[in-house]
Design a protein around this motif. Structure first.
Motif, mmCIF file in Angstrom:
data_model
loop_
_atom_site.group_PDB
_atom_site.id
_atom_site.type_symbol
_atom_site.label_atom_id
_atom_site.label_comp_id
_atom_site.label_asym_id
_atom_site.label_seq_id
_atom_site.Cartn_x
_atom_site.Cartn_y
_atom_site.Cartn_z
ATOM 1 N N THR A 92 0.862 -1.180 0.000
ATOM 2 C CA THR A 92 0.000 0.000 0.000
ATOM 3 C C THR A 92 0.902 1.235 0.000
ATOM 4 O O THR A 92 2.081 1.147 0.383
ATOM 5 C CB THR A 92 -0.906 0.040 1.247
ATOM 6 O OG1 THR A 92 -0.068 0.181 2.408
ATOM 7 C CG2 THR A 92 -1.767 -1.213 1.355
ATOM 8 N N TYR A 93 0.358 2.359 -0.407
ATOM 9 C CA TYR A 93 1.131 3.599 -0.368
ATOM 10 C C TYR A 93 1.494 3.948 1.069
ATOM 11 O O TYR A 93 2.585 4.459 1.335
ATOM 12 C CB TYR A 93 0.356 4.738 -1.040
ATOM 13 C CG TYR A 93 0.241 4.549 -2.538
ATOM 14 C CD1 TYR A 93 1.324 4.748 -3.373
ATOM 15 C CD2 TYR A 93 -0.963 4.155 -3.110
ATOM 16 C CE1 TYR A 93 1.227 4.563 -4.750
ATOM 17 C CE2 TYR A 93 -1.081 3.970 -4.487
ATOM 18 C CZ TYR A 93 0.022 4.174 -5.303
ATOM 19 O OH TYR A 93 -0.072 3.990 -6.654
ATOM 20 N N CYS A 122 7.026 0.277 -8.264
ATOM 21 C CA CYS A 122 6.331 0.500 -9.530
ATOM 22 C C CYS A 122 6.566 -0.598 -10.564
ATOM 23 O O CYS A 122 5.972 -0.562 -11.635
ATOM 24 C CB CYS A 122 6.739 1.849 -10.116
ATOM 25 S SG CYS A 122 6.254 3.221 -9.060
ATOM 26 N N LEU A 127 2.625 -0.030 -8.122
ATOM 27 C CA LEU A 127 2.219 1.282 -7.628
ATOM 28 C C LEU A 127 2.459 2.294 -8.753
ATOM 29 O O LEU A 127 3.224 2.040 -9.679
ATOM 30 C CB LEU A 127 3.019 1.665 -6.378
ATOM 31 C CG LEU A 127 2.820 0.772 -5.155
ATOM 32 C CD1 LEU A 127 3.719 1.250 -3.999
ATOM 33 C CD2 LEU A 127 1.371 0.730 -4.704
#
Length: 167
Positions: A92-93, A122, A127
């Motif tokens: 998660t961010y 990424c 992400l």
């Protein structure tokens, strides 16, 4: 390229370069994302595992999601951002942010001012770089830490393949 000049407080920088991450100066700190189980069986993590080993040393640190495990190799630190519990999950961010904050604290305590990394989170973790780069800026804006993002060059064959499949 052993420029040891300190940036003024709050003058952090995010730089971009094309090339092999492992070609950065040998005294520059490296960082990438892994799971809490330290599997490192895919993507750039495999290269980190081969190059720096230390899986048992990392496991021995008993770091949790949202923390950062650290290896010291020669003149450099190697940061392992723990962004997910298991290798099969996606980060998660928020977990990425927390692990970056933990890394930032280690950097400050140990005088680290230059970090090289891929576009963390990424690749296989999917992400979005736009959001990840915002998190990097929010996390490091008040520091003297310069971060260089390495991207591999796009191969000509890959471009041709993309052109052929987009028709």
């Amino acid at each position: 390229m052993s420029d040891k000049t300190q940036l003024a407080n709050g003058n952090w920088r995010l730089n971009y370069t094309t090339g092999d991450l492992f070609s950065c100066p040998t005294d520059e700190t490296l960082a990438h994302c892994i799971s809490e189980d330290c599997r490192m069986g895919a993507g750039i993590a495999v290269m980190f595992k081969r190059r720096f080993s230390g899986v048992e040393e990392l496991k021995g640190q008993k770091k949790l999601v949202g923390q950062c495990a650290v290896l010291k190799r020669g003149q450099r630190f190697v940061y392992y951002l723990i962004t997910k519990k298991k290798v099969s999950q996606k980060p998660t961010y928020d977990n990425l942010r927390r692990s970056l904050e933990d890394m930032r604290e280690h950097c400050i305590k140990n005088g680290v001012t230059r970090i090289s990394m891929p576009r963390i989170g990424c690749g296989l973790d999917r992400l979005k770089w736009e959001r990840v780069s915002e998190i990097l800026e929010e996390t490091f804006a008040a520091t003297d830490i310069s971060i260089t993002i390495y991207s591999l060059p796009v191969k000509t064959e890959t471009l041709v393949m993309k052109e052929n499949t987009s028709r």
